[in-house]
Design a protein around this motif. Structure first.
Motif, PDB file in Angstrom:
ATOM      1  N   PHE A 123       1.027  -1.498   0.349  1.00 56.64           N
ATOM      2  CA  PHE A 123       0.066  -0.165  -0.137  1.00 56.64           C
ATOM      3  C   PHE A 123       0.528   1.240  -0.541  1.00 56.64           C
ATOM      4  N   VAL A 124       1.833   1.360   0.552  1.00 58.24           N
ATOM      5  CA  VAL A 124       3.233   2.243   0.378  1.00 58.24           C
ATOM      6  C   VAL A 124       3.395   2.939  -0.597  1.00 58.24           C
ATOM      7  N   ARG A 125       3.651   1.863  -1.635  1.00 62.25           N
ATOM      8  CA  ARG A 125       4.010   1.551  -2.658  1.00 62.25           C
ATOM      9  C   ARG A 125       3.421   2.219  -3.829  1.00 62.25           C
ATOM     10  N   GLN A 126       1.666   2.463  -3.056  1.00 60.36           N
ATOM     11  CA  GLN A 126       0.399   2.388  -4.768  1.00 60.36           C
ATOM     12  C   GLN A 126       0.336   4.121  -4.087  1.00 60.36           C
ATOM     13  N   ARG A 127       1.219   3.637  -2.717  1.00 70.14           N
ATOM     14  CA  ARG A 127       0.499   5.267  -2.471  1.00 70.14           C
ATOM     15  C   ARG A 127       1.173   6.534  -3.020  1.00 70.14           C
ATOM     16  N   LYS A 128       3.016   6.256  -3.260  1.00 67.62           N
ATOM     17  CA  LYS A 128       3.833   7.032  -3.254  1.00 67.62           C
ATOM     18  C   LYS A 128       3.457   7.657  -4.675  1.00 67.62           C
ATOM     19  N   THR A 129       3.133   6.497  -5.590  1.00 69.14           N
ATOM     20  CA  THR A 129       2.217   6.353  -6.999  1.00 69.14           C
ATOM     21  C   THR A 129       1.321   7.616  -7.685  1.00 69.14           C
ATOM     22  N   THR A 130       0.227   7.541  -6.274  1.00 67.49           N
ATOM     23  CA  THR A 130      -0.632   8.332  -6.023  1.00 67.49           C
ATOM     24  C   THR A 130      -0.294   9.407  -5.835  1.00 67.49           C
ATOM     25  N   LYS A 131       0.583   9.596  -4.614  1.00 63.49           N
ATOM     26  CA  LYS A 131       1.043  10.903  -4.772  1.00 63.49           C
ATOM     27  C   LYS A 131       1.585  11.658  -5.750  1.00 63.49           C
ATOM     28  N   GLU A 132       2.950  10.961  -6.484  1.00 67.32           N
ATOM     29  CA  GLU A 132       3.229  11.231  -7.648  1.00 67.32           C
ATOM     30  C   GLU A 132       1.872  11.659  -8.974  1.00 67.32           C
ATOM     31  N   ASN A 133       1.095  11.064  -9.014  1.00 63.55           N
ATOM     32  CA  ASN A 133      -0.081  11.768  -9.779  1.00 63.55           C
ATOM     33  C   ASN A 133      -0.147  12.466  -9.361  1.00 63.55           C
ATOM     34  N   LEU A 134      -1.140  12.704  -8.566  1.00 69.59           N
ATOM     35  CA  LEU A 134      -1.894  14.229  -7.854  1.00 69.59           C
ATOM     36  C   LEU A 134      -0.449  15.609  -7.706  1.00 69.59           C
ATOM     37  N   ALA A 135       0.363  15.075  -7.573  1.00 67.72           N
ATOM     38  CA  ALA A 135       1.436  15.896  -7.865  1.00 67.72           C
ATOM     39  C   ALA A 135       1.248  16.478  -8.856  1.00 67.72           C
ATOM     40  N   GLU A 136       1.571  15.348  -9.955  1.00 64.77           N
ATOM     41  CA  GLU A 136       1.416  16.764 -11.330  1.00 64.77           C
ATOM     42  C   GLU A 136       0.098  16.816 -12.183  1.00 64.77           C
ATOM     43  N   SER A 137      -0.972  16.239 -11.250  1.00 62.15           N
ATOM     44  CA  SER A 137      -2.231  16.664 -11.508  1.00 62.15           C
ATOM     45  C   SER A 137      -1.494  18.525 -10.541  1.00 62.15           C
ATOM     46  N   ALA A 138      -1.331  19.015  -9.776  1.00 66.46           N
ATOM     47  CA  ALA A 138      -1.289  19.155  -9.235  1.00 66.46           C
ATOM     48  C   ALA A 138      -0.508  20.776  -9.557  1.00 66.46           C
ATOM     49  N   SER A 139       1.252  20.239 -10.079  1.00 66.51           N
ATOM     50  CA  SER A 139       1.072  21.356 -10.760  1.00 66.51           C
ATOM     51  C   SER A 139       0.860  22.298 -11.769  1.00 66.51           C
ATOM     52  N   ASP A 140      -0.025  21.111 -13.067  1.00 66.67           N
ATOM     53  CA  ASP A 140      -0.655  21.546 -14.046  1.00 66.67           C
ATOM     54  C   ASP A 140      -2.421  22.856 -13.805  1.00 66.67           C
ATOM     55  N   ILE A 141      -2.285  22.314 -12.192  1.00 69.68           N
ATOM     56  CA  ILE A 141      -3.663  23.165 -11.765  1.00 69.68           C
ATOM     57  C   ILE A 141      -2.547  24.630 -11.624  1.00 69.68           C
ATOM     58  N   THR A 142      -1.539  24.259 -11.139  1.00 71.83           N
ATOM     59  CA  THR A 142      -0.508  25.910 -10.930  1.00 71.83           C
ATOM     60  C   THR A 142      -0.143  26.602 -11.626  1.00 71.83           C
ATOM     61  N   GLU A 143      -0.017  25.667 -12.635  1.00 67.15           N
ATOM     62  CA  GLU A 143       0.645  26.321 -14.329  1.00 67.15           C
ATOM     63  C   GLU A 143      -0.647  27.082 -14.768  1.00 67.15           C
ATOM     64  N   SER A 144      -1.980  26.627 -14.610  1.00 66.94           N
ATOM     65  CA  SER A 144      -2.575  27.730 -15.440  1.00 66.94           C
ATOM     66  C   SER A 144      -3.294  28.217 -14.665  1.00 66.94           C
ATOM     67  N   LEU A 145      -3.811  28.194 -12.975  1.00 70.74           N
ATOM     68  CA  LEU A 145      -4.100  29.553 -12.425  1.00 70.74           C
ATOM     69  C   LEU A 145      -2.892  30.227 -12.758  1.00 70.74           C
ATOM     70  N   MET A 146      -1.680  30.035 -12.810  1.00 73.28           N
ATOM     71  CA  MET A 146      -0.714  31.531 -13.015  1.00 73.28           C
ATOM     72  C   MET A 146      -0.746  32.002 -14.369  1.00 73.28           C
ATOM     73  N   SER A 147      -1.597  31.148 -15.349  1.00 75.57           N
ATOM     74  CA  SER A 147      -2.168  31.858 -16.909  1.00 75.57           C
ATOM     75  C   SER A 147      -2.602  32.639 -16.418  1.00 75.57           C
ATOM     76  N   ILE A 148      -4.012  32.135 -15.501  1.00 78.57           N
ATOM     77  CA  ILE A 148      -4.967  32.812 -15.274  1.00 78.57           C
ATOM     78  C   ILE A 148      -4.437  34.212 -14.442  1.00 78.57           C
ATOM     79  N   SER A 149      -3.656  33.935 -13.628  1.00 81.82           N
ATOM     80  CA  SER A 149      -3.507  35.545 -13.267  1.00 81.82           C
ATOM     81  C   SER A 149      -2.539  36.392 -13.422  1.00 81.82           C
ATOM     82  N   LYS A 150      -1.694  36.042 -14.660  1.00 79.34           N
ATOM     83  CA  LYS A 150      -1.125  36.773 -15.667  1.00 79.34           C
ATOM     84  C   LYS A 150      -1.940  37.607 -16.435  1.00 79.34           C
ATOM     85  N   MET A 151      -3.195  36.638 -16.712  1.00 76.07           N
ATOM     86  CA  MET A 151      -4.552  37.214 -17.930  1.00 76.07           C
ATOM     87  C   MET A 151      -4.926  38.474 -16.805  1.00 76.07           C
ATOM     88  N   MET A 152      -5.268  38.460 -15.669  1.00 72.54           N
ATOM     89  CA  MET A 152      -6.111  39.198 -15.071  1.00 72.54           C
ATOM     90  C   MET A 152      -5.101  40.365 -14.383  1.00 72.54           C
TER      91      MET A 152
END
Length: 231
Positions: A123-152
């Motif tokens: 489960f620990v290994r599976q959770r680590k993989t999930t965390k990596e995927n979530l971190a990737e998603s969070a990074s994409d969301i952050t980039e989108s927010l930065m783009s929106i912030s720049k436009m505003m």
């Protein structure tokens, strides 16, 4: 007065754009909470950040509501108050979604901790993989927010330039008004002088007429005495 009204419209648009920005950031933060794998300390950090965003949104709503109450036209006032009400409803909806996301995340963390105890290393290994995927998603969301912030930010900058242009136009109008007042005084003085000269001309004509009449009378009198001395 037109310049002041235009400046007020620009401020309203800026406030509206900032409210939209707050709403987008809140939705992204809610998604972060949904995707949070734990632990509880991380969830608490996300919730603290969320509370701050809601606080900022409430301040902007109060600012927009105050600007609505200061509008001269009733139609514009009602339109802005309606916008305030729509933003407030959206905020309440986001708060409801936030609470549900919190409950779901807490349950997920509790279940994950239970499964971790049961499953151990796998489960620990599976959770680590999930965390990596979530971190990737969070990074994409952050980039989108930065783009929106720049436009505003660009929109806010353009609005500030518009306000400066309106202020310059207002000063130009005031200077032109002062020049008009000065020219008006000069025109009034010229009108008085023309009236005075017209009166003087009339007086001169009357004097010339009287002098001519006196001269003709004198000539007629002399001719009468010369030609008809016994009359």
């Amino acid at each position: 007065m037109a310049a002041a009204a235009a400046a007020s419209d620009v401020h309203v648009r800026i406030c509206h754009n900032e409210l939209v920005k707050c709403d987008l950031e809140i939705k992204a933060a809610i998604q972060d909470i949904r995707d949070c794998p734990g632990p509880m300390s991380r969830l608490n950090e996300l919730n603290a950040n969320m509370k701050e965003k809601f606080h900022q949104q409430r301040l902007k709503l109060q600012e927009l509501e105050q600007m609505a109450k200061e509008q001269d036209k009733e139609s514009e006032k009602q339109a802005l108050l309606k916008d305030v009400e729509n933003h407030r409803k959206q905020m309440l909806s986001n708060q409801t979604v936030w609470r549900k996301a919190n409950v779901a995340c807490k349950n997920a963390i509790d279940n994950s901790e239970k499964d971790e105890l049961l499953q151990g290393g796998d489960f620990v290994r599976q959770r680590k993989t999930t965390k990596e995927n979530l971190a990737e998603s969070a990074s994409d969301i952050t980039e989108s927010l930065m783009s929106i912030s720049k436009m505003m930010s660009q929109q806010v900058h353009q609005s500030e330039e518009t306000v400066q242009t309106l202020a310059t136009s207002s000063r130009t109008i005031l200077e032109a008004n002062e020049e008009f007042k000065s020219m008006s005084g000069t025109i009034q003085l010229g009108r008085k002088l023309i009236t005075k000269y017209n009166r003087r001309e009339l007086t001169d004509k009357l004097l010339i007429f009287l002098a001519l009449a006196l001269f003709l009378s004198t000539v007629l009198y002399i001719l009468k005495k010369r030609l008809f001395p016994f009359w």
